[in-house]
Scaffold this active site. Structure first.
Site, PDB file in Angstrom:
ATOM      1  CD  GLU A  40     -29.244 -35.729  -5.018  1.00 61.94           C
ATOM      2  OE1 GLU A  40     -28.061 -35.628  -4.677  1.00 61.94           O
ATOM      3  OE2 GLU A  40     -29.958 -34.757  -5.365  1.00 61.94           O
TER       4      GLU A  40
ATOM      5  CD  GLU B  16     -41.912 -34.459  -6.762  1.00 61.88           C
ATOM      6  OE1 GLU B  16     -40.840 -35.010  -6.453  1.00 61.88           O
ATOM      7  OE2 GLU B  16     -41.976 -33.356  -7.310  1.00 61.88           O
TER       8      GLU B  16
ATOM      9  CB  CYS C 114     -39.063 -33.348 -12.599  1.00 60.49           C
ATOM     10  SG  CYS C 114     -39.138 -35.151 -12.467  1.00 60.49           S
TER      11      CYS C 114
HETATM   12  N1  THU Z   1     -36.158 -33.452  -7.305  1.00 63.26           N
HETATM   13  C1  THU Z   1     -37.255 -33.942  -6.657  1.00 63.26           C
HETATM   14  O1  THU Z   1     -37.131 -34.704  -5.689  1.00 63.26           O
HETATM   15  N2  THU Z   1     -38.490 -33.576  -7.112  1.00 63.26           N
HETATM   16  C2  THU Z   1     -38.699 -32.715  -8.146  1.00 63.26           C
HETATM   17  O2  THU Z   1     -39.834 -32.514  -8.549  1.00 63.26           O
HETATM   18  C3  THU Z   1     -37.562 -32.014  -8.770  1.00 63.26           C
HETATM   19  C4  THU Z   1     -36.218 -32.593  -8.484  1.00 63.26           C
HETATM   20  C5  THU Z   1     -34.822 -33.814  -6.811  1.00 63.26           C
HETATM   21  C6  THU Z   1     -34.036 -34.739  -7.690  1.00 63.26           C
HETATM   22  C7  THU Z   1     -32.615 -34.441  -7.261  1.00 63.26           C
HETATM   23  O3  THU Z   1     -32.307 -35.214  -6.114  1.00 63.26           O
HETATM   24  C8  THU Z   1     -32.654 -32.984  -6.846  1.00 63.26           C
HETATM   25  O4  THU Z   1     -34.014 -32.672  -6.653  1.00 63.26           O
HETATM   26  C9  THU Z   1     -32.049 -32.028  -7.861  1.00 63.26           C
HETATM   27  O5  THU Z   1     -32.597 -32.206  -9.112  1.00 63.26           O
END
Ligand code: THU
Length: 127
Positions: free
Chosen positions: A44, A55, A86
């Site tokens: 993040e 991913e 996502c």
């Molecule tokens: N996130 C992922 O790493 N993969 C996904 O498929 C969905 C969301 C992460 C992004 C962010 O750091 C946290 O999850 C919350 O959205």
């Protein structure tokens, strides 16, 4: 394909998630066609937008190492429910993988629901 091993690698990668804003740890493991496994975690950023999902971290690591052919990806989080890639990650996967890519969406206990990229992203955009 050893699904349990792929999920175990995704779970191990999850511990490296850098998540000071969401607290939501995600790990991914990509099975390459040469049999190797490349892992990733979410990273993040205080500006939010630059955040990279687990991913995409795995895909970008693999491509940067010359690997562009993939069989499967496992994704796991801290949640009990299965975690689903996502929309942005689906599109990034579609850049390198066909609709037959196996996607293992896991719960934190490492049980999973199996699907394919084609099911997750029908009619995907490409040039
Ligand atoms: N996130 C992922 O790493 N993969 C996904 O498929 C969905 C969301 C992460 C992004 C962010 O750091 C946290 O999850 C919350 O959205």
């Amino acid at each position: 394909m050893d699904r349990e091993k792929l999920i175990e690698e995704a779970a191990k990668a999850k511990q490296f998630a850098y998540v000071p804003y969401s607290g939501f740890h995600v790990g991914a493991a990509l099975l390459c066609s040469d049999g190797s496994i490349v892992t990733g975690c979410n990273i993040e950023n205080s500006a939010y937008g630059p955040t990279n999902c687990a991913e995409r971290t795995a895909v970008f690591k693999a491509v940067s190492e010359g690997k562009r052919s993939f069989e499967a990806i496992a994704v796991i989080s801290d949640r009990e429910e299965y975690v689903s890639p996502c929309g942005v990650c689906r599109q990034v996967l579609a850049e390198f993988c066909g609709p037959e890519l196996v996607v293992l969406m896991c719960g934190r206990d490492q049980t999973y629901r199996e699907t394919t990229l084609g099911e997750l992203l029908p009619f995907s955009f490409s040039l």
